[in-house]
Write an enzyme that holds these catalytic residues in place. Structure first.
Site, short mmCIF file in Angstrom:
data_model
loop_
_atom_site.label_atom_id
_atom_site.label_comp_id
_atom_site.label_asym_id
_atom_site.label_seq_id
_atom_site.Cartn_x
_atom_site.Cartn_y
_atom_site.Cartn_z
N HIS A 56 30.51 40.37 64.35
CA HIS A 56 31.41 40.98 63.37
C HIS A 56 32.79 41.00 64.02
O HIS A 56 32.90 41.17 65.25
CB HIS A 56 31.06 42.43 63.09
CG HIS A 56 29.67 42.69 62.59
ND1 HIS A 56 28.59 42.79 63.42
CD2 HIS A 56 29.21 42.91 61.34
CE1 HIS A 56 27.51 43.04 62.71
NE2 HIS A 56 27.86 43.11 61.44
N ASP B 227 33.19 43.71 66.50
CA ASP B 227 32.40 43.67 67.75
C ASP B 227 33.22 43.08 68.88
O ASP B 227 33.05 43.45 70.04
CB ASP B 227 31.17 42.74 67.63
CG ASP B 227 30.24 43.10 66.51
OD1 ASP B 227 30.21 44.27 66.12
OD2 ASP B 227 29.54 42.19 66.03
N GLU C 278 23.56 38.45 53.00
CA GLU C 278 22.39 39.03 53.67
C GLU C 278 21.89 40.22 52.86
O GLU C 278 22.51 41.29 52.86
CB GLU C 278 22.79 39.46 55.08
CG GLU C 278 21.63 40.01 55.88
CD GLU C 278 22.01 40.34 57.33
OE1 GLU C 278 22.88 39.66 57.91
OE2 GLU C 278 21.44 41.29 57.87
N GLU D 69 16.74 38.85 56.63
CA GLU D 69 16.38 39.61 57.83
C GLU D 69 15.01 40.25 57.65
O GLU D 69 14.74 40.89 56.62
CB GLU D 69 17.44 40.68 58.10
CG GLU D 69 17.10 41.56 59.30
CD GLU D 69 18.27 42.39 59.78
OE1 GLU D 69 19.42 41.90 59.77
OE2 GLU D 69 18.03 43.55 60.16
N ASP E 224 15.93 50.73 59.48
CA ASP E 224 16.11 49.42 60.09
C ASP E 224 16.05 49.58 61.61
O ASP E 224 17.07 49.79 62.26
CB ASP E 224 17.51 48.92 59.66
CG ASP E 224 17.68 47.42 59.75
OD1 ASP E 224 16.69 46.72 59.99
OD2 ASP E 224 18.83 46.96 59.56
N ASP F 21 15.32 47.41 63.85
CA ASP F 21 15.86 46.23 64.56
C ASP F 21 15.18 45.96 65.90
O ASP F 21 15.84 45.75 66.91
CB ASP F 21 17.38 46.40 64.79
CG ASP F 21 18.20 46.19 63.53
OD1 ASP F 21 17.67 45.60 62.56
OD2 ASP F 21 19.37 46.61 63.51
N ASP G 116 18.97 39.65 65.47
CA ASP G 116 19.63 40.88 65.04
C ASP G 116 18.69 42.02 65.46
O ASP G 116 18.03 42.65 64.64
CB ASP G 116 19.86 40.86 63.53
CG ASP G 116 20.82 41.96 63.10
OD1 ASP G 116 21.12 42.83 63.93
OD2 ASP G 116 21.24 41.97 61.92
C1 XLS Z 1 22.51 45.49 59.23
C2 XLS Z 1 22.72 44.06 59.16
C3 XLS Z 1 23.93 43.54 59.91
C4 XLS Z 1 24.23 42.14 59.46
C5 XLS Z 1 25.61 41.68 59.75
O1 XLS Z 1 21.46 46.00 58.91
O2 XLS Z 1 21.56 43.43 59.59
O3 XLS Z 1 23.74 43.62 61.28
O4 XLS Z 1 23.33 41.24 60.00
O5 XLS Z 1 26.56 42.51 59.22
NI NI Z 2 21.30 41.41 59.97
NI NI Z 3 19.76 44.79 59.65
#
Ligand code: XLS
Ligand code: NI
Ligand code: NI
Length: 437
Positions: free
Chosen positions: A99, A102, A230, A266, A305, A307, A337
């Site tokens: 991003h 980032d 996304e 995702e 989420d 992750d 991610d």
């Molecule tokens: C958040 C998203 C983010 C996107 C990019 O849940 O996964 O990380 O991949 O903005």
């Molecule tokens: Ni993502």
């Molecule tokens: Ni995500």
């Protein structure tokens, strides 16, 4: 300056190895299913989790110990660039994603923020040239700053919308400068909390307008990246407009945008939407919309989420099965991610986590190739639908059948003969394939 001094290049050592800092399955140059693993998988590091994430959660401070902790501001941003290229080199990962926020800190004004961005983009460009590493995608963070409290492309305030548009414009310029393969839109704040104060129709129209403007500007500057949306159903917003693959495709179709976009799917977002990852990939694939993957996994006992790094072989096998059946991931890739757990706070954990994800995907890829080469599932599916290949079924598929012709058939076709779907048997065969590779 280097940041991971105790780690050497991670090499493929194969299944017998007990070296935690080696690949057991990911062998980049090994050809499976007609391509090298590297070509199939196109791994990417997610800048935000790997270099920016610090392990904090709503109840506790960051725990991560990183070699760049002593820096701040632009110095910190520069240190992270160096760390990124050392990390990708040591893990043999070809791509990264970020991003805008980032990679460089925000300034007092948009001008200052863009200036900071330019400094870091120049450094990234130089490093990319020196190392051959590539940008899988970039995106604009239009969710962290408090100005986006009521949305960005769906803001309730036109000034915020204009700011978001300016950020997207800059994001496209940055993507072009760095030769990004894709450009991502993820709408973390593009949704609503309550309908009581929301004009849903205007918000969605405005979001589509922002996408139109982005297409026009990318054309204007000759930025030929694939645009990706996304989907995610919720979090941070209670209801997000890009809920899942099917909803997003319908949105793009409604606004005449479908030909300009594909989807970045995702795994954990699929879970939050009540789907499997493979469901989302299939929906995208059958609509010609499979763009790229954000690889991670959620926790079925938790509703957010999380992750986590992908370590579930069933999921990576079925993911790669869907990708192979769709003809590959194209200009997309497999972007981790994913973040190390708060308790995995050492720098070594960043390597161990990526090795786990890469090996689990490589294992899944090999299993998926075996499923395809052995005609394991295709054979079952073909057989299950064989009645559509001839007779009345062929008439249905060709469009020849009418309600009247089908009635005539049904009246004389008694009883109907049904067959078992054999799910349990098929799942055992899947187990056998996964553990045999
Ligand atoms: C958040 C998203 C983010 C996107 C990019 O849940 O996964 O990380 O991949 O903005
Ligand atoms: Ni993502
Ligand atoms: Ni995500």
């Amino acid at each position: 300056m280097t940041y991971f001094n105790n780690i050497d290049k991670i090499e493929f050592e194969g299944k017998g190895s007990d070296n935690p800092f080696a690949f057991k399955h990911y062998n980049p140059k090994e050809v499976v299913g007609g391509k090298t693993m590297e070509e199939h998988l196109r791994f990417a590091v997610a800048y935000w989790h790997t270099y920016v994430g610090n392990g904090s959660d709503p109840f506790g401070a960051g725990t991560a110990l990183r070699g760049w902790d002593q820096y701040s501001g632009l110095d910190l941003a520069k240190a992270r660039v160096e760390a990124n290229f050392e990390f990708m080199d040591k893990l043999n990962i070809p791509y990264y994603c970020f991003h805008d926020r980032d990679i460089a800190p925000e300034g007092e004004t948009l001008q200052e923020t863009n200036k900071n961005l330019d400094i870091i983009v120049a450094q990234l460009k130089e490093q990319m040239k020196a190392t051959g590493k590539k940008l899988l995608w970039n995106t604009a963070n239009m969710f962290t700053n408090p100005r986006f409290v009521h949305g960005a492309g769906t803001a309730v305030n036109a000034d915020v919308y204009a700011y978001a548009a300016a950020q997207v414009k800059k994001g496209l310029e940055v993507g072009k400068e760095l030769g990004a393969e894709n450009y991502v839109f993820w709408g973390g704040r593009e949704g609503y909390e309550t309908l009581l104060n929301t004009d849903m129709a205007l918000e969605q129209d405005n979001l589509a307008r922002l996408y139109q403007m982005a297409i026009a500007y990318a054309n204007e500057i000759g930025f030929d990246a694939q645009f990706l949306i996304e989907p995610k159903p919720k979090e941070p917003t209670k209801h997000q407009y890009d809920f899942d693959a099917a909803t997003t495709i319908a949105f793009l179709q409604k606004y005449g945008l479908k030909d300009h976009f594909k989807l970045n799917l995702e795994a954990n977002h699929a879970t939050l939407a009540g789907h499997t990852f493979e469901h989302e990939i299939r929906v995208a694939a059958i609509n010609g919309m499979l763009g790229s993957l954000d690889a991670n996994q959620g926790d079925l006992l938790l509703g957010w989420d999380t992750d986590e790094f992908p370590t579930d072989l069933y999921s990576t096998t079925l993911t790669m099965y869907e990708v192979l059946k769709a003809g590959g991931i194209g200009r997309g890739g497999v972007n981790f991610d994913a973040k190390v757990r708060r308790g995995s706070f050492e720098s070594d954990d960043l390597f161990l986590a990526h090795i786990a994800g890469m090996d689990t995907f490589a294992w899944g890829l090999k299993a998926a190739v075996k499923l395809i080469d052995g005609n394991v599932l295709d054979g079952i599916v073909d057989n299950r639908y064989r009645s559509f290949k001839e007779g009345i079924g062929a008439d249905i598929v060709s469009g020849k059948a009418t309600l009247a012709s089908l009635e005539q058939y049904a009246l004389q076709n008694n009883p109907i003969k049904l067959e078992s779907g054999r799910q349990e048997r098929i799942k055992l065969v899947l187990n056998e394939v996964i553990y045999s590779v």
